[in-house]
Write an enzyme that holds these catalytic residues in place. Structure first.
Site, mmCIF file in Angstrom:
data_model
loop_
_atom_site.group_PDB
_atom_site.id
_atom_site.type_symbol
_atom_site.label_atom_id
_atom_site.label_comp_id
_atom_site.label_asym_id
_atom_site.label_seq_id
_atom_site.Cartn_x
_atom_site.Cartn_y
_atom_site.Cartn_z
ATOM 1 N N PHE A 151 3.247 -1.532 1.483
ATOM 2 C CA PHE A 151 3.775 -2.543 2.399
ATOM 3 C C PHE A 151 5.208 -2.942 2.093
ATOM 4 C CE2 PHE A 151 2.596 -5.104 -1.247
ATOM 5 C CZ PHE A 151 3.578 -6.087 -1.288
ATOM 6 N N LYS A 175 0.196 7.381 7.555
ATOM 7 C CA LYS A 175 -0.598 6.150 7.529
ATOM 8 C C LYS A 175 0.225 5.066 6.859
ATOM 9 C CE LYS A 175 -3.400 4.138 4.785
ATOM 10 N NZ LYS A 175 -3.086 2.720 5.139
ATOM 11 N N GLU A 178 -1.145 -1.381 6.604
ATOM 12 C CA GLU A 178 -1.691 -2.199 7.674
ATOM 13 C C GLU A 178 -1.161 -3.631 7.628
ATOM 14 O OE1 GLU A 178 -4.479 -2.594 4.156
ATOM 15 O OE2 GLU A 178 -3.250 -1.038 5.095
ATOM 16 N N SER A 228 0.308 1.496 -5.532
ATOM 17 C CA SER A 228 -0.129 1.038 -6.854
ATOM 18 C C SER A 228 -0.668 2.194 -7.698
ATOM 19 C CB SER A 228 -1.211 -0.029 -6.704
ATOM 20 O OG SER A 228 -2.422 0.543 -6.238
ATOM 21 N N CYS A 283 8.997 -1.798 -6.562
ATOM 22 C CA CYS A 283 8.580 -1.008 -7.714
ATOM 23 C C CYS A 283 9.744 -0.742 -8.655
ATOM 24 C CB CYS A 283 7.945 0.309 -7.270
ATOM 25 S SG CYS A 283 9.096 1.472 -6.527
ATOM 26 N N GLU A 383 1.869 -4.965 -13.674
ATOM 27 C CA GLU A 383 2.965 -5.098 -12.714
ATOM 28 C C GLU A 383 2.661 -6.318 -11.850
ATOM 29 O OE1 GLU A 383 5.550 -2.359 -9.601
ATOM 30 O OE2 GLU A 383 3.440 -1.881 -9.933
#
Length: 499
Positions: A151, A175, A178, A228, A283, A383
């Site tokens: 995201f 994909k 969402e 992740s 990240c 993280e």
């Protein structure tokens, strides 16, 4: 305000999903539902893959020059619609508009790199490798590729995947997350406006079931993932077991080393921006600051500067950081801050109770700083993906290198110093994939590959640069030898005219 419905995108058209499972897309500053996104059915995913497989038959034969021209038009359209795309990012993700515009710019770099496909996708040749024998290689597309994105960068991360995959002759099923899909969908619309044919680029939405179906689907040949470590490891193992080529860019715990000879104001300004920008949802955020020697005396200044950062909705251009993406994300960050206090770290700056006028329901967390942080504490080991800085003090540069190399992650790191020797020593001995020297966020430009290492990356080849061309193509080596025709049997005249 009307709530938009997010479509699927299959065979060049927007398609309303027949799914019974729809999820809300929420503005993280207001909790207002701005869109609804479907979790695609198994049949819809199969259809997207099937049309991509059929489109591959013709798309793979389209000339490099034509693919280049489409990418040139695509980058021009993205540039033209930067403000629109950034506004959509901010509405659903929450990051500030300047940050969102910077994200679009980073995505543009990759599309611009794809415009060089006529020189990127070249093979090799050895003339007379043996007597009258030529050996040459071809870089050919694989087939249907797929991408699963996180995201936190809904424009940049898709651009890390489909532009080069498509430019090299593959077709694609994407994909997106969402949680903030609208900007990604607009990006896909612009790609089709640029001339990408129907079926070449398709979009499905969903959660773990759709991701698993993509991993298992026999007609998908390669899969790119960014997200992740937990999910990325699952994706890598499952898709790899299904025979796919996989690249999985995963979690991080990035360290920024500050040497006492560094430019003090620049180092402090840059490390604060790196850690707290995008509310820490990057990240590549340098969330652990390692102060070497006398640089530990700069800690009070780091804390005071962090206190001045403005928290607000992303639409306020003077805000330094916006909300976290969801209430769940905020709760997780708050829980980790509380664990740091419980485990003995010193909470030097607490951002848990920040309030923003006019936005009482926003998912806001202010800049937070821990000192006396040690491995074994959750705030160091995990993280956080929020605006939380962990500060560690060491005596020497070698101590810093040893400390960082002991961390299992190896995504990115930075060092601030005015010593060429220290910089060279650091870049040589640090076991991290991406290194910044007086650069706070060491993401390389798009014509170099994204090269995280260790627990931050699975797969030999990363996105962008030369590695992405290798990832999205397979090498075919041809060994050829041609004989002079036998005049009597061939019935041809082989006399060579010298006129």
């Amino acid at each position: 305000m009307s709530v938009r419905e997010i479509p699927l995108f299959i065979n060049g058209e927007k398609v309303r999903s027949s799914s019974d499972d729809w999820r809300d897309v929420v503005n993280p500053a207001t909790q207002e539902v701005v869109a609804r996104v479907p979790f695609a059915t198994e049949a819809e995913v199969n259809t997207a893959v099937a049309v991509a497989k059929e489109a591959f038959k013709s798309w793979r034969k389209v000339s490099l020059a034509q693919r280049m021209r489409i990418m040139l038009r695509f980058q021009a359209l993205v540039r033209e619609h930067t403000e629109e795309l950034a506004a959509l990012i901010t509405e659903e993700h929450g990051k500030t508009l300047p940050d969102a515009e910077g994200e679009v710019g980073r995505g543009l770099e990759v599309i611009e790199h794809a415009c060089s496909i006529t020189s990127l996708q070249l093979g090799e040749i050895a003339e007379n490798a043996a007597g009258n024998v030529n050996v040459y290689s071809l870089q050919q597309p694989l087939g249907v590729g797929a991408g699963i994105t996180a995201f936190n960068f809904p424009i940049m991360l898709p651009c890390f995947m489909f532009p080069l995959a498509i430019a090299t002759g593959n077709t694609f099923v994407l994909k997106p997350s969402e949680q903030d899909p609208t900007s990604t969908m607009r990006l896909v619309e612009l790609a089709h406006e640029a001339g990408i044919p129907p079926g070449v680029l398709n979009v499905v939405h969903g959660g773990p079931d759709v991701a698993n179906q993509i991993c298992d689907h026999p007609d998908i040949k390669a899969l790119s993932f960014i997200g992740s470590t937990h999910v990325g490891t699952h994706i890598y193992d499952r898709a790899g077991a299904a025979g796919k080529r996989v690249q999985s860019m995963m979690g991080a715990k990035n360290h920024c080393v500050i040497m006492p000879d560094a430019n003090r104001s620049q180092a402090i300004h840059n490390v604060i921006g790196s850690c707290f920008g995008a509310a820490g949802q990057r990240c590549m955020a340098n969330s652990v600051v390692v102060l070497v020697g006398q640089a530990k005396e700069w800690l009070p200044e780091i804390i005071e500067h962090s206190k001045t950062m403005k928290v607000g909705p992303g639409t306020q251009r003077d805000a330094d950081l916006g909300p976290l993406v969801s209430p769940q994300a905020r709760n997780r960050v708050i829980n980790l801050i509380e664990s740091g206090v419980a485990e003995g770290a010193t909470l030097a700056l607490d951002g848990r109770d920040v309030s923003v006028d006019g936005y009482p329901e926003g998912n806001f967390v202010g800049p937070t700083i821990f000192t006396d942080v040690k491995p074994g504490m959750r705030v160091y080991d995990e993280e956080i993906f929020g605006p939380v800085m962990c500060v560690v003090c060491v005596d020497t540069l070698d101590d810093a290198i040893e400390f960082i190399n002991a961390n299992p992650n190896g995504n990115g790191t930075s060092i601030f110093t005015n010593s060429g020797w220290a910089a060279r020593h650091y870049e040589a001995d640090i076991d991290v994939g991406q290194v910044g020297i007086n650069v706070p966020i060491p993401v390389p430009v798009a014509f170099f590959s994204f090269t995280g290492s260790r627990a931050s990356k699975l797969g030999d080849l990363g996105p962008n640069g030369k590695q992405a061309i290798q990832f999205w193509t397979q090498t075919k080596t041809v060994t050829s030898r041609w004989f002079e025709p036998d005049n009597e049997s061939a019935g041809v005249n082989t006399t060579i005219s010298m006129k």
